[in-house]
Design an enzyme around this catalytic site. Structure first.
Site, mmCIF file in Angstrom:
data_model
loop_
_atom_site.group_PDB
_atom_site.id
_atom_site.type_symbol
_atom_site.label_atom_id
_atom_site.label_comp_id
_atom_site.label_asym_id
_atom_site.label_seq_id
_atom_site.Cartn_x
_atom_site.Cartn_y
_atom_site.Cartn_z
ATOM 1 N N GLN A 58 0.839 16.235 -1.851
ATOM 2 C CA GLN A 58 0.901 15.725 -3.213
ATOM 3 C C GLN A 58 1.420 16.804 -4.161
ATOM 4 O O GLN A 58 1.468 17.977 -3.825
ATOM 5 C CB GLN A 58 -0.477 15.223 -3.649
ATOM 6 C CG GLN A 58 -0.918 13.975 -2.895
ATOM 7 C CD GLN A 58 -2.301 13.494 -3.283
ATOM 8 O OE1 GLN A 58 -2.975 14.100 -4.107
ATOM 9 N NE2 GLN A 58 -2.738 12.388 -2.685
ATOM 10 N N SER A 109 -4.851 1.061 -7.484
ATOM 11 C CA SER A 109 -5.876 2.098 -7.582
ATOM 12 C C SER A 109 -5.539 3.034 -8.737
ATOM 13 O O SER A 109 -4.447 2.974 -9.330
ATOM 14 C CB SER A 109 -5.956 2.896 -6.274
ATOM 15 O OG SER A 109 -4.746 3.605 -6.053
ATOM 16 N N GLU A 140 1.610 -4.530 -5.315
ATOM 17 C CA GLU A 140 0.462 -5.416 -5.180
ATOM 18 C C GLU A 140 -0.622 -5.013 -6.170
ATOM 19 O O GLU A 140 -0.917 -3.839 -6.354
ATOM 20 C CB GLU A 140 -0.067 -5.351 -3.747
ATOM 21 C CG GLU A 140 -1.181 -6.333 -3.445
ATOM 22 C CD GLU A 140 -1.563 -6.339 -1.980
ATOM 23 O OE1 GLU A 140 -2.769 -6.430 -1.686
ATOM 24 O OE2 GLU A 140 -0.648 -6.233 -1.140
ATOM 25 N N CYS A 169 0.858 -1.184 0.000
ATOM 26 C CA CYS A 169 0.000 0.000 0.000
ATOM 27 C C CYS A 169 0.890 1.229 0.000
ATOM 28 O O CYS A 169 1.944 1.245 0.652
ATOM 29 C CB CYS A 169 -0.918 -0.010 1.226
ATOM 30 S SG CYS A 169 -2.010 1.426 1.332
ATOM 31 N N ILE A 170 0.487 2.257 -0.723
ATOM 32 C CA ILE A 170 1.263 3.491 -0.806
ATOM 33 C C ILE A 170 0.304 4.677 -0.755
ATOM 34 O O ILE A 170 -0.790 4.626 -1.323
ATOM 35 C CB ILE A 170 2.119 3.539 -2.094
ATOM 36 C CG1 ILE A 170 2.989 4.810 -2.121
ATOM 37 C CG2 ILE A 170 1.259 3.423 -3.320
ATOM 38 C CD1 ILE A 170 3.977 4.824 -3.262
ATOM 39 N N LEU A 171 0.715 5.721 -0.051
ATOM 40 C CA LEU A 171 -0.121 6.915 0.059
ATOM 41 C C LEU A 171 0.755 8.130 0.336
ATOM 42 O O LEU A 171 1.622 8.090 1.207
ATOM 43 C CB LEU A 171 -1.142 6.761 1.193
ATOM 44 C CG LEU A 171 -1.957 8.029 1.533
ATOM 45 C CD1 LEU A 171 -2.899 8.385 0.393
ATOM 46 C CD2 LEU A 171 -2.720 7.854 2.834
ATOM 47 N N LYS A 217 4.463 17.017 -5.037
ATOM 48 C CA LYS A 217 5.820 17.374 -4.622
ATOM 49 C C LYS A 217 6.841 16.312 -5.021
ATOM 50 O O LYS A 217 8.019 16.441 -4.695
ATOM 51 C CB LYS A 217 5.867 17.578 -3.108
ATOM 52 C CG LYS A 217 5.044 18.750 -2.589
ATOM 53 C CD LYS A 217 5.196 18.884 -1.087
ATOM 54 C CE LYS A 217 4.390 20.056 -0.540
ATOM 55 N NZ LYS A 217 4.535 20.186 0.944
ATOM 56 N N GLY A 218 6.401 15.259 -5.689
ATOM 57 C CA GLY A 218 7.304 14.182 -6.082
ATOM 58 C C GLY A 218 7.503 13.125 -5.029
ATOM 59 O O GLY A 218 8.331 12.213 -5.202
ATOM 60 N N TYR A 219 6.744 13.201 -3.920
ATOM 61 C CA TYR A 219 6.927 12.234 -2.841
ATOM 62 C C TYR A 219 6.410 10.854 -3.213
ATOM 63 O O TYR A 219 6.945 9.835 -2.732
ATOM 64 C CB TYR A 219 6.249 12.721 -1.567
ATOM 65 C CG TYR A 219 6.928 13.911 -0.938
ATOM 66 C CD1 TYR A 219 8.294 14.133 -1.102
ATOM 67 C CD2 TYR A 219 6.219 14.839 -0.174
ATOM 68 C CE1 TYR A 219 8.930 15.227 -0.525
ATOM 69 C CE2 TYR A 219 6.843 15.927 0.410
ATOM 70 C CZ TYR A 219 8.195 16.112 0.226
ATOM 71 O OH TYR A 219 8.829 17.188 0.795
#
Length: 566
Positions: A411, A441, A437, A403-405, A413-415
């Protein structure tokens, strides 16, 4: 005709009336009672005849025709009744509170938008939870009566007209496609994205062929111009892949209404996008929804009042960073590794917060098998989280990210790219290849596609002079990107070709330079020299995703080879 037939009866009754009146005034007392009875009867008969012979008049005062069995006035009355019923039904439909599933038109960002009522409050002042047509569910919100500009009856008419226009437009586009491709009616079929993907993978012979000069390339030192050069069609990812319709409906039913309006994390306040199964204690004093969920950015504890948060932070003023180990520091960016088995409350709360901004996320409680990597901005006040990703301690299918958020306040900002790059640097440290995974989304796809594209194009551009023939597996070993993801990316770029069942990359140096300018490697980047991390030890012989279990030789994989031409 009826009046003519009744005229003699009318004249007879009138004569009896006059005679009986005269007799009544001149006769003796004995016959008075009988004559009075006769007189009353004649008067009644006369009145009945007058009523029968009097024709109905219209609004203009002229006589109207008598009704008959074939008269059209009866259907007209039925139509009037039908119109009256429709008006009454529309009036009931447009009376607050509107029914659930009703269509309304809402003012959204100074524009009228058609929306569907998902839920509503039970008492005045009424509020409606609406889903905007053609919008993602993250845009669903509660609106007041003042923002509704068209009631259901008007909105239904507008929606019907819009659907008719879209249907006509689709029919016109289909007819144009048939005319351009000279297709028969039997060949015109609707296919879903999955069907198209299966079609492109199962039958490359039906793909478009390109035999122009730019499609003739050098492969293993020989000029290829005899066979057909087939462009492999690009696949599309489906964020709902793996979910059947029933599961998808059940998920949307359970999570259809947000239970948190806003989240305050540090100095930022963000609007929540989706439902999150936060502890019920948070909703006990807030009814249906928490207006603002206050979160301590260092411990991720939840509060429903700002005063509670301030008291907690004053009591725990020494906590200025996430738990776990700091494994990376470069300027103002820092990364912490948090073990879900050791920091359960922190990890669970992180998942609750992530669910507010992710639609399909099921990890909330069982956090023991996962590691969480929290990215922070560093200043003199402490370490402020801006995003995170999680990964399994050991994955049977080669996933290097679960999972990534990136929080909405950070947002653009390239993070997001930084987190993806960091996950692959960990994979390189593990000496493996990995993949995120699936399914991903829509926001995950928007982050991964540019990363894969820029990374692979940059690798090919820097190594085009060194490699005249390189396999997909060799690219995978150098970048730690799984071979399936490399093929997907090359399909998207349109540079993956196939001749006689053999894949190769059709890209000269000039094309690679153009692609590198179009898809640059952006900052911030991960500096591997500043990463201090030791991977979990696993059995290399049993781990099929270890680079030592991969075959990099072209001869070992003759059907998955590539050629970079100059």
């Amino acid at each position: 005709a009826n009046n003519i037939l009744l005229l003699p009866c009318y004249l007879t009754a009138s004569c009896f009336l006059h005679i009986s009146t005269a007799l009544l005034s001149s006769t003796t007392h004995i016959h008075i009672t009988l004559l009075r009875r006769i007189h009353t009867t004649v008067v009644i008969i006369t009145l009945v005849l007058l009523k029968m012979t009097t024709a109905p008049t219209t609004a203009s005062g002229q006589s109207a025709p008598a009704p008959s069995s074939s008269d059209s006035s009866i259907p007209s009355n039925n139509n009037n009744n039908s119109n009256t019923n429709s008006q009454q039904q529309a009036k009931r439909m447009d009376t607050h509170p509107f029914a659930r599933t009703s269509n309304v038109e809402v003012m959204w960002n100074e524009e009228p938008k058609l929306a569907t009522v998902i839920d509503r409050t039970s008492s005045a002042p009424f509020k409606y939870y609406v889903h905007y047509r053609d919008f993602n569910r993250r845009m669903d919100e509660w609106v007041g009566v003042d923002r509704i500009i068209s009631p259901p009856s008007v909105a239904n008419a507008k929606l019907k007209a819009l659907l008719a226009a879209e249907k006509a437009k689709a029919a016109a586009a289909s007819a144009k496609e048939i005319a351009e491709n000279n297709l028969d009616d039997d060949e015109v079929q609707r296919t879903t994205r999955r069907q198209k993907r299966a079609l492109s993978q199962s039958s490359l012979k039906d793909a478009r062929t390109k035999t122009s000069e730019r499609d003739m390339h050098i492969h293993d030192g020989e000029r290829v111009d005899a066979g057909k050069v087939i462009t492999v069609q690009a696949d599309e990812m489906d964020e709902h892949e793996g979910l059947d319709e029933e599961s998808l409906r059940e998920h949307e039913e359970v999570t259809k209404v947000k239970n948190v309006a806003k989240v305050e994390l540090g100095k930022y306040q963000m609007e929540a996008w989706y439902f999150s199964p936060i502890p019920k204690e948070m909703l006990r004093n807030s009814g249906m929804m928490v207006e603002v969920l206050y979160v301590c950015e260092f411990t991720l504890n939840f509060f429903t009042r700002k005063e509670e948060l301030l008291r907690f932070q004053a009591k725990h003023s020494d906590r200025r960073h996430p738990p776990g180990n700091e494994i990376y520091r470069d300027g103002k960016l820092s990364m912490f590794e948090v073990d879900g088995a050791e920091e359960k409350i922190y990890s669970q709360n992180l998942c609750y917060i992530a669910k507010l901004f992710l639609d399909h996320k099921t990890l909330y409680f069982d956090v023991d098998p996962f590691l969480f990597y929290v990215l922070c901005e560093v200043d003199n006040r402490g370490f402020h989280p801006v995003g995170y990703f999680s990964k399994e301690k050991y994955s049977d299918v080669g996933y290097n990210l679960a999972c990534i958020l990136t929080f909405p306040s950070h947002q653009r900002k390239g993070y997001g790219r930084f987190l993806i790059d960091f996950s692959y640097e960990l994979t390189k440290k593990e000496e493996k290849v990995g993949s995120p995974e699936k399914p991903m989304s829509d926001l995950g796809q928007q982050a991964y596609k540019p990363y894969w594209t820029s990374t692979i194009v940059d690798f090919l551009r820097r190594n085009s002079a060194q490699y005249r023939s390189i396999s997909i597996m060799e690219i995978s070993l150098k970048t730690s990107i799984m071979a399936e993801d490399i093929i997907f990316t090359l399909n998207q770029l349109g540079i993956l070709k196939v001749i006689n069942g053999v894949y190769f990359i059709a890209a000269n140096e000039e094309l690679l330079e153009k692609l590198a300018q179009k898809h640059p490697v952006k900052n911030p980047r991960v500096d591997p020299n500043k990463l201090h991390w030791t991977p979990y030890l696993t059995d290399i012989k049993r781990d099929k995703f270890s680079i030592y279990s991969k075959k990099a030789s072209v001869d070992d994989a003759p059907r998955v080879t590539s050629s970079v031409t100059s």
